[in-house]
Enzyme design. Structure first.
Site, PDB file in Angstrom:
ATOM      1  N   CYS A   1       0.839  -1.208   0.000  1.00 29.33           N
ATOM      2  CA  CYS A   1       0.000   0.000   0.000  1.00 29.33           C
ATOM      3  C   CYS A   1       0.871   1.254   0.000  1.00 29.33           C
ATOM      4  O   CYS A   1       1.507   1.555  -1.009  1.00 29.33           O
ATOM      5  CB  CYS A   1      -0.955  -0.064   1.193  1.00 29.33           C
TER       6      CYS A   1
ATOM      7  N   HIS B   1      -3.534  -5.521   1.297  1.00 25.98           N
ATOM      8  CA  HIS B   1      -2.811  -5.785   2.537  1.00 25.98           C
ATOM      9  C   HIS B   1      -2.760  -7.270   2.884  1.00 25.98           C
ATOM     10  O   HIS B   1      -3.685  -7.788   3.513  1.00 25.98           O
ATOM     11  CB  HIS B   1      -3.494  -5.050   3.697  1.00 25.98           C
TER      12      HIS B   1
ATOM     13  N   GLU C   1      -0.969  -8.615   5.181  1.00 27.48           N
ATOM     14  CA  GLU C   1      -0.848  -8.797   6.640  1.00 27.48           C
ATOM     15  C   GLU C   1      -2.215  -8.759   7.321  1.00 27.48           C
ATOM     16  O   GLU C   1      -2.377  -9.303   8.410  1.00 27.48           O
ATOM     17  CB  GLU C   1       0.106  -7.751   7.236  1.00 27.48           C
TER      18      GLU C   1
END
Lengths: 779, 228, 90
Positions: free
Chosen positions: B85, B196, B198
């Protein structure tokens, strides 16, 4: 922004006034009454000078002093075994075990958002974040209940877009997920939108910070953004008097939020808290440095001496009063031992934040202001803070009949929705497609809901759920309000909001730990408006006592009215709950074909204040539904027990739009329809769309029925099977007596069934908000 | 095997990236932007957030941070570098990845769950992802629309640098050219993507597809470490 | 009717906080530009107006700027000279 706005015109320019006449006039221009000036003179033992007057004018404003509401707020239940910080502190804090505690609070930024929607909303978020950080807590969630006038004109649409972008811009940038809130349209909010924001933060139980200065000789360190002229509205009359010619051009007062600085401030503050070197920490909000310094000194029984020349500034030639009352954002005040100042400044430097020792703690109890080595103001801190003026207001109930239509009118003209008496299926579709009940995705896709990797349930659910890393626990949070009912009966509206909010916690299997609130009302000088406020406080207090949940803090926003009228009395409630074991979490959507749909709780009469009333009107003698707090308490305990016994596959509470809407939501979220039979006890509309409280729709595996029924019987909560989950349609057959619409025309004894494809309900629900905002496709 | 997560002023997904890297089996540590040393990190992540508030242009100021010198050297030596990002934005501004991330076509911040198709399975970031598996990840950004002039897009495609594309049913959330969600440099050892991974590292959070990417990176870096 | 080209420079008002300008200025030392100060960041809008004469065209732009392109509460703007453009509008 300073709440009281006297006329500020530079007509004093070039006019020489008699000195004493000017002084008398000045206090009025600053928004102080003659009585207040006399009280100030009495506290000081002498007349105040201009700077002191300016400080009193902001600290004694309604916004800062709560002068009209303090007496009422004292009646609220605020204590509990797990309450570590209560009203009066920057945020309430409750213990949750595992050595942790949660700080949380709701605040308003209504008037600034009406003036500048984006910045008003953004700085509102910034402010509540700082309040939570000032307790030493790391913010982990935001929720934003928003209320606007009906958005059929471009001005209101711009307001809605601006506020939502503003909330998103700040929350997203600082990396705190926005996981809940409300969106409500009602014409009573047209000129007075409500922008309330709740923040929740995590802190070690023994790592709390407090806004206090207790040790004379300690240093007061101001850190964060430099000070400018932000927020100097009403008091700018002083500038004219001092500097002569000055149009509004020279006195920019709109507070601009800087979320980047906000993020740095959060990190620097939390690092300082963690190092354990702070005696006290306070954020600067309304009334700026004057408020922060006087409150810290007052709480510690000390005084503070501020050296104006030491305050880092953004602008040149700032007058003393400007420095003292500026509402420049992203600033904090820390009180530390002199030997720790260097460490504080090093942390600030690393995070790129200016910092300076701007004062010293004294033992004289005064807020003293010094410039160029000379003392230019000295006021007892107490007089500005805890012993500020209180006002006794008159309360008197309205003359009009209680069941008169609410200030918000039915939306018939806007949406061409079906009138009363139509088929239940059409009404359900109309309700699902109503902007107050449909999907909030238009708003919530503009918020980062998942930053932090803790979000289990986010927006568009009755309650948000965040796990707590390193434990088995989860935090559950919700915001609710009942302004439509409150317009009829403010005490009932406030109590219903507390009941609904805590119920929304309970349906996840969690238990509510504390309540915060924002009381949004009209002009307290108007006896009807004050009656609404006082009744709401009463209702809120009763409900919290009955449900055993303390109020840990909150906010009051008054003067929400315009020549067009006053807002509906809006007691905004925020609740924080704890789920001890995340494995026991219950979600709201239908999950399995063949599950039994069960209704816990009993419907009651009264459609006044309901969404149905908005689209179909109400009988003139209809009333809002009543609330039985003892039953509500029983229901919530039942839910917690059922969760703990792993009886439930899903749970959703019945609120806006009634039972049919609650079921439709569960179906849409789960992608599964249902086949149900409802017994009509009073009238089809009441059974399907009535919003009487203390009811929850659950689904269970069929073999769990006996267990649940037994549990419910044990606490005397009604427990009825409605049907089964399955298919791709929502089918609700009615039995009993009560025909409406086409059925009535045919002479049938009972209304026609609801039989709608899920896809149609989903479409109406998805398009509800974009449609009223004049946008093409779904969000 | 150690992952270093850079923290710029304003980064806010740094601890999330630590969490994801640890779940993927790595030791992980934060690297302050003023540091000129990567502290022995075998792979480096530039995390999401709003470095410098995204002021001027997203990533435009962060690329000049002191640590970027060490990051460039690490990449030049063949070290693995992942930009998520805001991290992706920093890498394009720094010239370490081609292209630019522009304002979303909707002109709004978009938080959505998307589905990515994996276009190449032979990069360190994707070799652990089963063929045909799409990744369900969240996006959360206001400036994620990938842009390159057409001719350069053709070159990018031909050289196999397009690594992830937005796929159905959710589709393209920001108007990125050719539905591009993530790219690598020519070597394949620097990767940037807007979604994302994560945040999709546990089923509890809605998806653990992101772990496939992170684990792939961690295992690839570990192999290099073992060989070195 | 003639076409006139305008550009409008929109800047934060004096005294209003400019977070962007501040952040950029703070970062300049990293680029070795520590002698640069007073950074304020705004935006520039270019547009064309069809009108009979420059002053009518300018009136259109003034109104647009005040009511829409800029936020008078927090921004000020400057409209530069009208530039008549080649070709005549239909």
């Amino acid at each position: 922004m300073i709440a009281v706005e006297p006329e500020i015109e530079s007509d004093v320019d070039g006019v020489t006034l008699d000195a004493s006449a000017a002084a008398v006039e000045l206090h009025r221009k600053l928004g102080l009454t003659d009585h207040e000036l006399a009280a100030i003179t009495d506290r000081l033992g002498r007349a105040p000078n201009d700077l002191e007057l300016a400080m009193f004018s902001v600290m004694w404003s309604e916004h800062c002093s709560y002068k009209s509401s303090r007496g009422l707020l004292r009646t609220l239940p605020t204590t509990g075994d797990d309450v570590l910080a209560g009203p009066g502190e920057n945020a309430g804090v409750v213990r949750i075990g595992d050595g942790l505690a949660v700080a949380f609070k709701l605040e308003s930024h209504n008037h600034p958002s009406a003036v500048e929607p984006f910045q008003g909303a953004a700085t509102g978020v910034g402010g509540i974040l700082r309040d939570v950080v000032a307790m030493g807590a790391r913010p982990v969630a935001l929720l934003d209940p928003l209320k606007f006038g009906w958005p059929d004109d471009e001005a209101t649409r711009r307001l809605v877009r601006g506020v939502v972008r503003g909330v998103g811009s700040y929350g997203n940038c600082v990396g705190v997920p926005t996981v809940g809130g409300e969106l409500l349209f009602d014409s009573s909010y047209t000129d007075n939108p409500l922008v309330n924001v709740m923040c929740v933060g995590l802190v070690a139980e023994n790592g709390l910070a407090h806004a206090i200065a207790t040790t004379p000789g300690y240093s007061a360190v101001l850190f964060g953004s430099p000070t400018g002229r932000d927020g100097i509205g009403g008091a700018s009359v002083l500038a004219s008097a001092n500097f002569g010619a000055g149009s509004a051009e020279m006195r920019p007062s709109v507070q601009i939020g800087d979320p980047f600085a906000g993020k740095l401030l959060i990190e620097a503050s939390l690092e300082l808290v963690e190092r354990g070197i702070l005696e006290g920490l306070q954020d600067l909000g309304a009334a700026g440095l004057t408020c922060a310094a006087s409150e810290m000194a007052d709480r510690g029984g000390t005084g503070i001496r501020i050296d104006l020349d030491a305050v880092p500034r953004r602008e040149d030639a700032m007058a003393p009063f400007e420095v003292m009352i500026s509402e420049s954002q992203e600033r904090m005040l820390a009180v530390v031992a002199p030997e720790d100042v260097a460490a504080v400044q090093e942390v600030c430097r690393r995070w790129g934040l200016p910092s300076a020792v701007v004062g010293v703690v004294t033992d004289d109890g005064d807020l003293t202001v010094v410039q160029g080595g000379e003392e230019i103001a000295r006021v007892p801190a107490q007089a500005l803070a805890s012993q500020s003026i209180e006002m006794n207001r008159l309360a008197s109930p309205p003359h009009r009949h209680r069941a008169a239509p609410a200030p918000g009118e039915p939306a018939l003209a806007h949406d061409g929705l079906p009138e009363r008496g139509m088929d239940p299926g059409s009404v359900l579709e109309a309700l699902m497609g109503h902007a107050n009940l449909g999907s909030r995705a238009w708003v919530t896709t503009q918020y980062d809901q998942t930053v932090g990797t803790d979000t289990i349930e986010g927006c568009d659910r009755a309650a948000a759920v965040l796990r707590v890393k390193g434990t088995r626990k989860a935090l559950v949070m919700a915001t609710d309000s009942q302004p439509a009912v409150a317009a009829y009966d403010p005490a009932l509206g406030a109590a219903l909001a507390v009941a609904e909010c805590t119920r929304n916690i309970a349906i996840t299997g969690a238990r509510p730990l504390g309540i915060t609130n924002c009381l949004n009302f009209g002009d307290p000088g108007n006896p009807e408006a004050f009656w609404q406020l006082s009744e709401s406080v009463r209702g809120m207090g009763e409900a919290c006592r009955a449900l055993g949940v303390p109020i840990t803090g909150g906010n009051v926003s008054l003067y929400n009215e315009s020549p067009l009228g006053r807002i509906a009395p809006t007691a905004q409630i925020g609740a924080l709950g704890l789920l001890d074991d995340l494995d026991l979490l219950i979600r709201p959507q239908f999950r399995n074909e063949g599950d039994l749909v069960v209704l816990l709780g009993e419907a009651g009469a009264g459609m006044a204040g309901s969404a149905y009333e908005r689209i179909a009107g109400a009988a003139p003698d209809d009333r809002p539904p009543s609330l039985d707090l003892a039953r509500e308490a029983s229901l919530q305990k039942l839910l917690q027990q059922a969760a703990s016994d792993k009886l439930l596959n899903s749970a959703q509470d019945v609120s806006g739009g009634g039972l049919a809407v609650a079921i439709a939501e569960c179906a849409i979220w789960g992608g599964l329809g249902a086949d149900l039979i409802l017994a009509v006890a009073m009238a089809p509309a009441v059974t399907l769309f009535g919003e009487s409280p203390t009811r929850v729709v659950v689904t269970i595996s069929p073999e769990r029925w006996n267990g649940l029924a037994r549990l419910a019987a044990g606490v005397r909560v009604a427990c009825r099977r409605l049907g089964t989950v399955g298919g791709d349609r929502l089918r609700i057959r009615l039995v009993g007596v009560g025909a409406t619409g086409a059925a009535e025309e045919r002479g049938a004894g009972i209304a026609d069934e609801v039989d709608v494809p899920l896809s149609e309900l989903r479409k109406a629900w998805t398009m509800a908000v974009p449609r009223v905002l004049g946008e093409e496709g779904p969000a | 095997m150690k992952v270093g997560v850079v923290v710029f002023p304003g980064s806010n997904c740094d601890r999330d990236a630590l969490h994801g890297a640890r779940l993927a089996g790595a030791q992980a540590e934060l690297l302050w932007h003023e540091d000129t040393d990567l502290h022995g990190a075998d792979a480096v992540i530039l995390p999401g957030g709003f470095a410098y508030g995204d002021y001027l242009r997203a990533g435009a100021i962060a690329r000049f941070s002191p640590i970027m010198g060490a990051v460039r050297e690490h990449a030049a030596r063949g070290g693995l570098l992942l930009g998520i990002c805001n991290g992706f934005q920093v890498l394009t501004e720094a010239g370490l990845l081609p292209g630019a991330l522009r304002r979303n076509a909707t002109l709004r911040f978009e938080h959505r769950w998307v589905r990515l198709s994996v276009e190449r399975h032979d990069t360190p970031f994707t070799r652990g992802i089963p063929a045909g598996q799409m990744l369900r990840l969240p996006v959360a950004h206001g400036e994620g629309s990938y842009y390159l002039p057409d001719a350069e897009l053709d070159r990018l495609e031909q050289s196999g640098q397009v690594t992830f594309r937005y796929g159905l049913p959710e589709g393209n959330p920001n108007g990125s050219a050719r539905d591009i969600a993530g790219v690598t440099d020519v070597s394949g050892r620097i990767c940037g993507l807007m979604p994302h991974p994560e945040r999709a590292s546990e089923a509890l959070l809605g998806s653990d597809d992101g772990l496939l990417l992170l684990r792939s990176m961690v295992e690839s870096a570990a192999q290099v470490e073992a060989v070195a | 009717m003639t076409r006139f080209g305008f550009s409008i420079a929109i800047m934060p008002r004096e005294g209003i906080l400019d977070p962007q300008g501040r952040a950029v200025e703070a970062a300049l030392p990293q680029l070795g530009a520590s002698t640069v100060h007073g950074v304020r960041i705004g935006r520039r809008i270019e547009l064309t107006v069809e009108a009979d004469d420059a002053s009518t065209a300018r009136e259109v732009v003034e109104r647009l700027a005040a009511e829409f392109l800029a936020n008078p509460l927090v921004e000020r703007w400057a409209i530069d000279e009208a530039q008549p453009l080649a070709g005549v509008a239909g």
